[in-house]
Structure formats: structure tokens, C-alpha cells
Design a protein around this motif. Structure first.
Motif, PDB file in Angstrom:
ATOM      1  N   PRO A 171       0.824  -1.229   0.000  1.00  0.00           N
ATOM      2  CA  PRO A 171       0.000   0.000   0.000  1.00  0.00           C
ATOM      3  C   PRO A 171       0.852   1.271   0.000  1.00  0.00           C
ATOM      4  CG  PRO A 171      -0.823  -1.569   1.605  1.00  0.00           C
ATOM      5  CD  PRO A 171       0.493  -2.103   1.117  1.00  0.00           C
ATOM      6  N   LEU A 172       1.956   1.255   0.720  1.00  0.00           N
ATOM      7  CA  LEU A 172       2.861   2.405   0.748  1.00  0.00           C
ATOM      8  C   LEU A 172       3.465   2.626  -0.635  1.00  0.00           C
ATOM      9  CD1 LEU A 172       4.252   4.549   2.534  1.00  0.00           C
ATOM     10  CD2 LEU A 172       6.021   2.835   3.014  1.00  0.00           C
ATOM     11  N   TRP A 173       3.876   1.533  -1.287  1.00  0.00           N
ATOM     12  CA  TRP A 173       4.424   1.608  -2.641  1.00  0.00           C
ATOM     13  C   TRP A 173       3.383   2.199  -3.594  1.00  0.00           C
ATOM     14  CZ3 TRP A 173       9.243   0.307  -4.641  1.00  0.00           C
ATOM     15  CH2 TRP A 173       9.335   0.284  -6.033  1.00  0.00           C
ATOM     16  N   ALA A 174       2.161   1.702  -3.520  1.00  0.00           N
ATOM     17  CA  ALA A 174       1.106   2.158  -4.432  1.00  0.00           C
ATOM     18  C   ALA A 174       0.852   3.661  -4.302  1.00  0.00           C
ATOM     19  CB  ALA A 174      -0.180   1.377  -4.173  1.00  0.00           C
ATOM     20  N   LYS A 175       0.915   4.169  -3.081  1.00  0.00           N
ATOM     21  CA  LYS A 175       0.696   5.603  -2.852  1.00  0.00           C
ATOM     22  C   LYS A 175       1.846   6.448  -3.366  1.00  0.00           C
ATOM     23  CE  LYS A 175      -2.007   5.036   1.348  1.00  0.00           C
ATOM     24  NZ  LYS A 175      -2.002   5.212   2.805  1.00  0.00           N
ATOM     25  N   ASN A 176       3.005   5.856  -3.551  1.00  0.00           N
ATOM     26  CA  ASN A 176       4.202   6.614  -3.903  1.00  0.00           C
ATOM     27  C   ASN A 176       4.795   6.258  -5.257  1.00  0.00           C
ATOM     28  OD1 ASN A 176       4.949   8.357  -1.448  1.00  0.00           O
ATOM     29  ND2 ASN A 176       4.350   6.397  -0.579  1.00  0.00           N
ATOM     30  N   THR A 177       4.024   5.597  -6.112  1.00  0.00           N
ATOM     31  CA  THR A 177       4.489   5.283  -7.459  1.00  0.00           C
ATOM     32  C   THR A 177       4.444   6.556  -8.290  1.00  0.00           C
ATOM     33  OG1 THR A 177       3.697   3.032  -7.319  1.00  0.00           O
ATOM     34  CG2 THR A 177       3.970   3.896  -9.507  1.00  0.00           C
ATOM     35  N   PRO A 178       5.415   6.896  -9.062  1.00  0.00           N
ATOM     36  CA  PRO A 178       6.673   6.230  -9.368  1.00  0.00           C
ATOM     37  C   PRO A 178       7.857   6.740  -8.536  1.00  0.00           C
ATOM     38  CG  PRO A 178       6.380   7.989 -10.931  1.00  0.00           C
ATOM     39  CD  PRO A 178       5.186   8.022  -9.982  1.00  0.00           C
ATOM     40  N   LYS A 179       7.569   7.464  -7.453  1.00  0.00           N
ATOM     41  CA  LYS A 179       8.642   8.093  -6.679  1.00  0.00           C
ATOM     42  C   LYS A 179       9.528   7.088  -5.955  1.00  0.00           C
ATOM     43  CE  LYS A 179       5.463  10.583  -4.770  1.00  0.00           C
ATOM     44  NZ  LYS A 179       4.713  11.464  -3.901  1.00  0.00           N
ATOM     45  N   PHE A 180       8.974   5.921  -5.598  1.00  0.00           N
ATOM     46  CA  PHE A 180       9.756   4.903  -4.914  1.00  0.00           C
ATOM     47  C   PHE A 180      10.441   3.997  -5.926  1.00  0.00           C
ATOM     48  CE2 PHE A 180       7.619   4.427  -0.466  1.00  0.00           C
ATOM     49  CZ  PHE A 180       7.971   5.728  -0.158  1.00  0.00           C
ATOM     50  N   GLY A 181      11.618   3.503  -5.544  1.00  0.00           N
ATOM     51  CA  GLY A 181      12.380   2.611  -6.401  1.00  0.00           C
ATOM     52  C   GLY A 181      12.992   1.480  -5.602  1.00  0.00           C
ATOM     53  N   LEU A 182      14.027   0.897  -6.145  1.00  0.00           N
ATOM     54  CA  LEU A 182      14.655  -0.273  -5.538  1.00  0.00           C
ATOM     55  C   LEU A 182      15.221   0.034  -4.150  1.00  0.00           C
ATOM     56  CD1 LEU A 182      16.507  -1.642  -8.694  1.00  0.00           C
ATOM     57  CD2 LEU A 182      14.242  -2.273  -7.809  1.00  0.00           C
ATOM     58  N   ALA A 183      15.838   1.188  -3.974  1.00  0.00           N
ATOM     59  CA  ALA A 183      16.376   1.549  -2.655  1.00  0.00           C
ATOM     60  C   ALA A 183      15.255   1.619  -1.626  1.00  0.00           C
ATOM     61  CB  ALA A 183      17.112   2.883  -2.730  1.00  0.00           C
ATOM     62  N   HIS A 184      14.111   2.121  -2.035  1.00  0.00           N
ATOM     63  CA  HIS A 184      12.962   2.204  -1.126  1.00  0.00           C
ATOM     64  C   HIS A 184      12.439   0.813  -0.788  1.00  0.00           C
ATOM     65  CE1 HIS A 184      13.205   6.104  -3.154  1.00  0.00           C
ATOM     66  NE2 HIS A 184      12.750   6.598  -2.020  1.00  0.00           N
ATOM     67  N   ALA A 185      12.448  -0.085  -1.784  1.00  0.00           N
ATOM     68  CA  ALA A 185      12.013  -1.464  -1.529  1.00  0.00           C
ATOM     69  C   ALA A 185      12.920  -2.138  -0.504  1.00  0.00           C
ATOM     70  CB  ALA A 185      11.989  -2.259  -2.831  1.00  0.00           C
ATOM     71  N   LEU A 186      14.215  -1.886  -0.598  1.00  0.00           N
ATOM     72  CA  LEU A 186      15.146  -2.462   0.368  1.00  0.00           C
ATOM     73  C   LEU A 186      14.972  -1.830   1.749  1.00  0.00           C
ATOM     74  CD1 LEU A 186      18.302  -2.614  -1.914  1.00  0.00           C
ATOM     75  CD2 LEU A 186      16.914  -4.552  -1.162  1.00  0.00           C
ATOM     76  N   ALA A 187      14.909  -0.500   1.778  1.00  0.00           N
ATOM     77  CA  ALA A 187      14.842   0.224   3.053  1.00  0.00           C
ATOM     78  C   ALA A 187      13.518   0.031   3.775  1.00  0.00           C
ATOM     79  CB  ALA A 187      15.079   1.711   2.812  1.00  0.00           C
ATOM     80  N   LEU A 188      12.423   0.006   3.033  1.00  0.00           N
ATOM     81  CA  LEU A 188      11.100  -0.036   3.649  1.00  0.00           C
ATOM     82  C   LEU A 188      10.427  -1.398   3.559  1.00  0.00           C
ATOM     83  CD1 LEU A 188       9.847   3.372   2.209  1.00  0.00           C
ATOM     84  CD2 LEU A 188      10.837   2.929   4.473  1.00  0.00           C
ATOM     85  N   GLY A 189      11.015  -2.305   2.792  1.00  0.00           N
ATOM     86  CA  GLY A 189      10.464  -3.643   2.650  1.00  0.00           C
ATOM     87  C   GLY A 189      11.358  -4.708   3.264  1.00  0.00           C
ATOM     88  N   LEU A 190      12.541  -4.880   2.690  1.00  0.00           N
ATOM     89  CA  LEU A 190      13.425  -5.955   3.143  1.00  0.00           C
ATOM     90  C   LEU A 190      13.996  -5.703   4.534  1.00  0.00           C
ATOM     91  CD1 LEU A 190      14.761  -8.653   2.590  1.00  0.00           C
ATOM     92  CD2 LEU A 190      16.620  -7.420   1.425  1.00  0.00           C
ATOM     93  N   ALA A 191      14.467  -4.505   4.804  1.00  0.00           N
ATOM     94  CA  ALA A 191      15.093  -4.231   6.110  1.00  0.00           C
ATOM     95  C   ALA A 191      14.139  -4.504   7.272  1.00  0.00           C
ATOM     96  CB  ALA A 191      15.643  -2.808   6.159  1.00  0.00           C
ATOM     97  N   PRO A 192      12.910  -3.971   7.258  1.00  0.00           N
ATOM     98  CA  PRO A 192      12.006  -4.273   8.373  1.00  0.00           C
ATOM     99  C   PRO A 192      11.600  -5.752   8.425  1.00  0.00           C
ATOM    100  CG  PRO A 192      11.115  -2.488   7.024  1.00  0.00           C
ATOM    101  CD  PRO A 192      12.366  -2.957   6.371  1.00  0.00           C
ATOM    102  N   TRP A 193      11.463  -6.386   7.266  1.00  0.00           N
ATOM    103  CA  TRP A 193      11.115  -7.808   7.240  1.00  0.00           C
ATOM    104  C   TRP A 193      12.202  -8.617   7.929  1.00  0.00           C
ATOM    105  CZ3 TRP A 193      12.923 -12.488   5.732  1.00  0.00           C
ATOM    106  CH2 TRP A 193      11.998 -13.536   5.633  1.00  0.00           C
ATOM    107  N   MET A 194      13.461  -8.324   7.577  1.00  0.00           N
ATOM    108  CA  MET A 194      14.564  -9.059   8.201  1.00  0.00           C
ATOM    109  C   MET A 194      14.636  -8.779   9.697  1.00  0.00           C
ATOM    110  SD  MET A 194      17.553  -8.953   5.295  1.00  0.00           S
ATOM    111  CE  MET A 194      18.764  -9.624   6.412  1.00  0.00           C
ATOM    112  N   ALA A 195      14.417  -7.534  10.093  1.00  0.00           N
ATOM    113  CA  ALA A 195      14.473  -7.187  11.519  1.00  0.00           C
ATOM    114  C   ALA A 195      13.399  -7.916  12.317  1.00  0.00           C
ATOM    115  CB  ALA A 195      14.323  -5.680  11.693  1.00  0.00           C
ATOM    116  N   ALA A 196      12.277  -8.198  11.689  1.00  0.00           N
ATOM    117  CA  ALA A 196      11.205  -8.916  12.375  1.00  0.00           C
ATOM    118  C   ALA A 196      11.372 -10.426  12.302  1.00  0.00           C
ATOM    119  CB  ALA A 196       9.850  -8.524  11.775  1.00  0.00           C
TER     120      ALA A 196
END
Length: 163
Positions: free
Chosen positions: A122-147
Motif C-alpha cells: 500500500p505504501l508503494w502504491a501511494k508513492n508510485t513512481p517516486k519509490f524505487g529499488l532503494a525504497h524497496a530495500l529500506a522499507l520492505g526488506l530491512a524491516p522484514w529481516m528485523a522482524a
């Protein structure tokens, strides 16, 4: 977005080119923005002593591979990272894959694709096309791994890796 998310996003360049892998020269322009954002993210991580991934792309910028790691109780756990850029990108986010962890957590799909449906998409959808791969890592993978990684370690599903 919460304060932590806003702080993370504020340090990453936002992208402007709305193009995917089938868009020729526009895709090349988008890739330049993607690399700029990734370089900024990596620099921010190194500056804050939070280096946690490496990444490289094929010449077309459609297949990305690398490593990511998580340190828990002074032990480093390292995983292969891979993803393909979908043809519908940037409308559709990338599906980040950690193949070594496939089947170890219910927050993962077949092939080791991490689940980002509830929080990140949902966050990605609200911010298309402003978000990119760095955002996917920072806001997707990093929190997933931390949890997930500490939980997998405590459940005995991940063992210390030999150095």
C-alpha cells in the motif's frame, strides 16, 4: 507513514521517471535514477555503520542479485538476495527473494519471496513512481529481516554460519 519511515524516506532521493523495462530510453533514464538512489542509500548506511547488503544488476537492469545480512547477538547471518524487475514496474514493486529461507516462515511465498502485502505494497502504491529499488530495500526488506530473522534464530530454524 510513521516518523521512522519518514526519516528513512527523507534520506533517499525520490524518482521521477515513470518507466519500466519495456520502455526503451525511458527505462535507461529510470535506471540512472535507481542507481543514484541506491548509491545514496548505501552511502547513508555506511555513514551510520549500518551496511547490510550488496547488490548488482544484469546489463539490462532487470535481474538483480546480491547478499544481505543480519547481525543478531554478535553473529552474522548472510543470505542470497535476488529479484527481477517486473514488466509492470514501477506500478508493481519488485518481489524480493531470499531463496535460502524458503519454507522457514509463513511470511514468505514460494521461491523465497518475502511477504510485503500488508505493510509495504500500500505504501508503494501511494508513492508510485517516486519509490524505487532503494525504497524497496529500506522499507520492505530491512524491516522484514528485523522482524523475521531473530524469530527464525530463536525458533532454531537458523543456525550460526561458519565463517
Amino acid at each position: 507513514m510513521d516518523a521512522g519511515t519518514k526519516a528513512t524516506v527523507s534520506k533517499l532521493p525520490l524518482l521521477t521517471v515513470n518507466a519500466g523495462p519495456r520502455d526503451g530510453d525511458k527505462w535507461i533514464a529510470r535506471l540512472k535514477e535507481e542507481y543514484t538512489a541506491l548509491i545514496a542509500y548505501i552511502k547513508n548506511n555506511k555513514d551510520s555503520d549500518n551496511d547490510w547488503f550488496t547488490l548488482e544488476a544484469n546489463p539490462e537492469g532487470t535481474r538483480w542479485t546480491g547478499k544481505c545480512w543480519y547481525i543478531h547477538n554478535f553473529v552474522k547471518y548472510e543470505f542470497d538476495l535476488q529479484f527481477d524487475v517486473p514488466v509492470s514496474y514501477p506500478v508493481s514493486p519488485v518481489e524480493l527473494e531470499l531463496p535460502e529461507l524458503e519454507g522457514l516462515t509463513p511470511k514468505m511465498y514460494r521461491g523465497g519471496k518475502i511477504c510485503l502485502d500488508i505493510h509495504f505494497k500500500p505504501l508503494w502504491a501511494k508513492n508510485t513512481p517516486k519509490f524505487g529499488l532503494a525504497h524497496a530495500l529500506a522499507l520492505g526488506l530491512a524491516p522484514w529481516m528485523a522482524a523475521e530473522v531473530p524469530h527464525l534464530i530463536e525458533a532454531g530454524k537458523l543456525l550460526k554460519q561458519q565463517q
